[in-house]
Enzyme design. Structure first.
Site, mmCIF file in Angstrom:
data_model
loop_
_atom_site.group_PDB
_atom_site.id
_atom_site.type_symbol
_atom_site.label_atom_id
_atom_site.label_comp_id
_atom_site.label_asym_id
_atom_site.label_seq_id
_atom_site.Cartn_x
_atom_site.Cartn_y
_atom_site.Cartn_z
ATOM 1 N N LEU A 58 0.842 -1.180 0.000
ATOM 2 C CA LEU A 58 0.000 0.000 0.000
ATOM 3 C C LEU A 58 0.887 1.242 0.000
ATOM 4 O O LEU A 58 1.774 1.377 0.840
ATOM 5 C CB LEU A 58 -0.894 -0.021 1.238
ATOM 6 C CG LEU A 58 -1.924 1.087 1.359
ATOM 7 C CD1 LEU A 58 -2.875 1.054 0.168
ATOM 8 C CD2 LEU A 58 -2.704 0.914 2.652
ATOM 9 N N LYS A 59 0.672 2.111 -0.947
ATOM 10 C CA LYS A 59 1.462 3.347 -1.058
ATOM 11 C C LYS A 59 0.494 4.508 -0.950
ATOM 12 O O LYS A 59 -0.302 4.752 -1.833
ATOM 13 C CB LYS A 59 2.176 3.357 -2.407
ATOM 14 C CG LYS A 59 3.024 4.574 -2.638
ATOM 15 C CD LYS A 59 4.363 4.374 -1.976
ATOM 16 C CE LYS A 59 5.297 5.482 -2.316
ATOM 17 N NZ LYS A 59 5.312 6.545 -1.366
ATOM 18 N N LEU A 60 0.558 5.222 0.157
ATOM 19 C CA LEU A 60 -0.398 6.298 0.382
ATOM 20 C C LEU A 60 0.139 7.674 0.011
ATOM 21 O O LEU A 60 -0.607 8.532 -0.428
ATOM 22 C CB LEU A 60 -0.841 6.308 1.847
ATOM 23 C CG LEU A 60 -1.592 5.050 2.285
ATOM 24 C CD1 LEU A 60 -1.874 5.102 3.776
ATOM 25 C CD2 LEU A 60 -2.871 4.899 1.507
ATOM 26 N N ASP A 61 1.403 7.908 0.267
ATOM 27 C CA ASP A 61 1.971 9.215 -0.052
ATOM 28 C C ASP A 61 3.482 9.077 -0.228
ATOM 29 O O ASP A 61 4.050 8.018 -0.043
ATOM 30 C CB ASP A 61 1.657 10.235 1.038
ATOM 31 C CG ASP A 61 2.222 9.833 2.395
ATOM 32 O OD1 ASP A 61 2.831 8.754 2.498
ATOM 33 O OD2 ASP A 61 2.047 10.580 3.359
#
Length: 81
Positions: free
Chosen positions: A31-34
């Site tokens: 998961l890459k949020l920012d």
């Protein structure tokens, strides 16, 4: 020097139900949020930063160009915010 990173692939639910994915304990997602995921390389005494699409962005992070990193090193999955 740029080495192309392994990119994620999209997979559908029907594909996950195929026999080859029955043992999905070896599958994972990230998961890459920012932030920005970068590759850092040090060749010929020069540290350079690249995005996964081979865009050089060394000038955006000048503070990283003087790190004591061994010649010939490539760091993958460098995550900067």
């Amino acid at each position: 020097m740029f080495i192309s990173p392994m990119l994620l692939e999209r997979i559908t639910v029907p594909e996950l139900q195929q026999d080859k994915y029955k043992d999905n304990s070896k599958l994972y997602t990230e998961l890459k949020l920012d932030g920005i995921r970068l590759l850092l390389s040090n060749f010929n005494g020069k540290i350079r930063l690249f995005t996964r699409h081979h865009t050089e962005c060394t000038n955006r992070f000048p503070e990283l160009t003087n790190l004591p990193i061994t010649e010939g090193t490539i760091l993958s999955r460098l995550n900067l915010k």
